[in-house]
Scaffold this motif. Structure first.
Motif, PDB file in Angstrom:
ATOM      1  N   UNK A  41       0.802  -1.230   0.000  1.00 28.16           N
ATOM      2  CA  UNK A  41       0.000   0.000   0.000  1.00 28.16           C
ATOM      3  C   UNK A  41       0.833   1.277   0.000  1.00 28.16           C
ATOM      4  N   UNK A  42       2.141   1.168  -0.082  1.00 29.52           N
ATOM      5  CA  UNK A  42       2.984   2.362  -0.085  1.00 29.52           C
ATOM      6  C   UNK A  42       2.945   3.057  -1.447  1.00 29.52           C
ATOM      7  N   UNK A  43       2.868   4.375  -1.404  1.00 28.95           N
ATOM      8  CA  UNK A  43       2.978   5.194  -2.603  1.00 28.95           C
ATOM      9  C   UNK A  43       4.394   5.756  -2.680  1.00 28.95           C
ATOM     10  N   UNK A  83      -7.710  -1.515  18.720  1.00 24.08           N
ATOM     11  CA  UNK A  83      -8.484  -0.391  18.184  1.00 24.08           C
ATOM     12  C   UNK A  83      -7.849   0.931  18.609  1.00 24.08           C
ATOM     13  N   UNK A  84      -7.403   0.993  19.850  1.00 28.81           N
ATOM     14  CA  UNK A  84      -6.765   2.208  20.334  1.00 28.81           C
ATOM     15  C   UNK A  84      -5.432   2.445  19.629  1.00 28.81           C
ATOM     16  N   UNK A  85      -4.699   1.372  19.358  1.00 32.21           N
ATOM     17  CA  UNK A  85      -3.432   1.509  18.641  1.00 32.21           C
ATOM     18  C   UNK A  85      -3.663   2.048  17.234  1.00 32.21           C
ATOM     19  N   UNK A  86      -4.735   1.602  16.588  1.00 31.31           N
ATOM     20  CA  UNK A  86      -5.047   2.095  15.247  1.00 31.31           C
ATOM     21  C   UNK A  86      -5.441   3.567  15.292  1.00 31.31           C
ATOM     22  N   UNK A  87      -6.236   3.947  16.285  1.00 32.34           N
ATOM     23  CA  UNK A  87      -6.612   5.355  16.436  1.00 32.34           C
ATOM     24  C   UNK A  87      -5.381   6.215  16.712  1.00 32.34           C
ATOM     25  N   UNK A 107       4.243  -5.345  10.520  1.00 29.36           N
ATOM     26  CA  UNK A 107       3.437  -4.894   9.389  1.00 29.36           C
ATOM     27  C   UNK A 107       3.408  -3.372   9.332  1.00 29.36           C
ATOM     28  N   UNK A 108       3.308  -2.855   8.124  1.00 35.74           N
ATOM     29  CA  UNK A 108       3.089  -1.435   7.932  1.00 35.74           C
ATOM     30  C   UNK A 108       2.088  -1.243   6.808  1.00 35.74           C
ATOM     31  N   UNK A 113      -3.670   4.330   3.652  1.00 38.42           N
ATOM     32  CA  UNK A 113      -4.245   3.058   4.079  1.00 38.42           C
ATOM     33  C   UNK A 113      -4.473   3.053   5.586  1.00 38.42           C
ATOM     34  N   UNK A 114      -3.494   3.531   6.355  1.00 37.88           N
ATOM     35  CA  UNK A 114      -3.663   3.623   7.808  1.00 37.88           C
ATOM     36  C   UNK A 114      -4.877   4.484   8.153  1.00 37.88           C
ATOM     37  N   UNK A 115      -4.974   5.648   7.524  1.00 37.20           N
ATOM     38  CA  UNK A 115      -6.062   6.573   7.845  1.00 37.20           C
ATOM     39  C   UNK A 115      -7.415   5.989   7.447  1.00 37.20           C
ATOM     40  N   UNK A 116      -7.451   5.289   6.319  1.00 35.32           N
ATOM     41  CA  UNK A 116      -8.697   4.659   5.884  1.00 35.32           C
ATOM     42  C   UNK A 116      -9.134   3.575   6.864  1.00 35.32           C
TER      43      UNK A 116
END
Length: 240
Positions: A41-43, A83-87, A107-108, A113-116
């Motif tokens: 997913x990296x640009x 969920x908190x880690x993603x936020x 993983x990265x 992608x992270x924000x989505x």
């Protein structure tokens, strides 16, 4: 970064690790991101951000003792922390961080992608929907040994990882393998009947799909003090 970690990740005790965080360029960082499925997913902008970084910050949660809890308490707690880690990841990216990698599963994702994924987690209206988002954000797969494929990261969600005895040679075959692994993983995460699975039982995607046999194994791929170690082991799928 320290303020964001404290404000957004306070429930799980996320805090800046001052011992290992440092200003300056780390020449190993690009290679570390390459090994973490960044290419998915990296640009170009994401790669540029990693290559031109001028500091590295490590954020830690407080020590987790979830695996000493009863299963009915363990998984909700770990899902909440994930969920908190993603936020927190989204908040860091929106506050100046340029790239984020999870050290606990290797993983990265690219910035967008992270924000989505973070937006999807906020919008989730059911536990199963949230589990699906966190699975996509947290679990690295497929990882190949040459003889089988496996996942890494289910320990962060309170479930066993998945192995698949397969050696796909085309992109279509890889996608089919990932679909099978994902289906079993989501069953483990969301279906109460998964707790009753036994060695030798069958598993298939549909009534007309090929049948696979399930066998449970301990995680002997990682040492018990490895951050990738899954104390709940693996469920391995082998052709019937």
């Amino acid at each position: 970064m320290e303020k964001v970690a404290a404000e957004v990740g306070g429930t799980a005790g996320f805090a800046l690790d001052e011992e290992y965080s440092e200003q300056g360029h780390d020449p190993e960082m690009t290679r570390a991101f390459e090994a973490s499925l960044a290419r998915v997913s990296f640009t170009d902008a994401d790669w540029e951000a990693v290559e031109e970084h001028d500091g590295v910050a490590y954020v830690l949660s407080r020590p987790m003792r979830a695996f000493t809890m009863p299963p009915e308490l363990m998984r909700p707690m770990l899902l909440g922390v994930s969920r908190e880690a993603l936020a927190l990841t989204a908040a860091l990216l929106q506050s100046g961080a340029t790239a984020v990698k999870n050290e606990s599963n290797g993983i990265t994702h690219g910035r967008e992608r992270w924000l989505s994924l973070a937006d999807e987690a906020v919008a989730a209206t059911t536990d199963d929907e949230l589990a699906g988002v966190l699975y996509r954000a947290t679990v690295k797969r497929p990882i190949s040994t040459g003889e089988l494929l496996y996942s890494c990261g289910m320990h962060l969600l309170g479930a066993p990882d998945v192995e698949l005895v397969a050696t796909p040679t085309t992109n279509d075959e890889v996608e089919d393998c990932v679909t099978l692994m994902d289906t079993l993983a989501m069953y483990l995460l969301t279906d109460e009947r998964a707790a009753e699975m036994a060695d030798g039982e069958g598993f298939r995607l549909t009534e007309d799909s090929p049948r696979w046999l399930l066998h449970h194994y301990p995680d002997d791929r990682h040492e018990s003090d490895d951050i990738f170690y899954n104390p709940l082991g693996y469920w391995r799928l082998t052709p019937a």
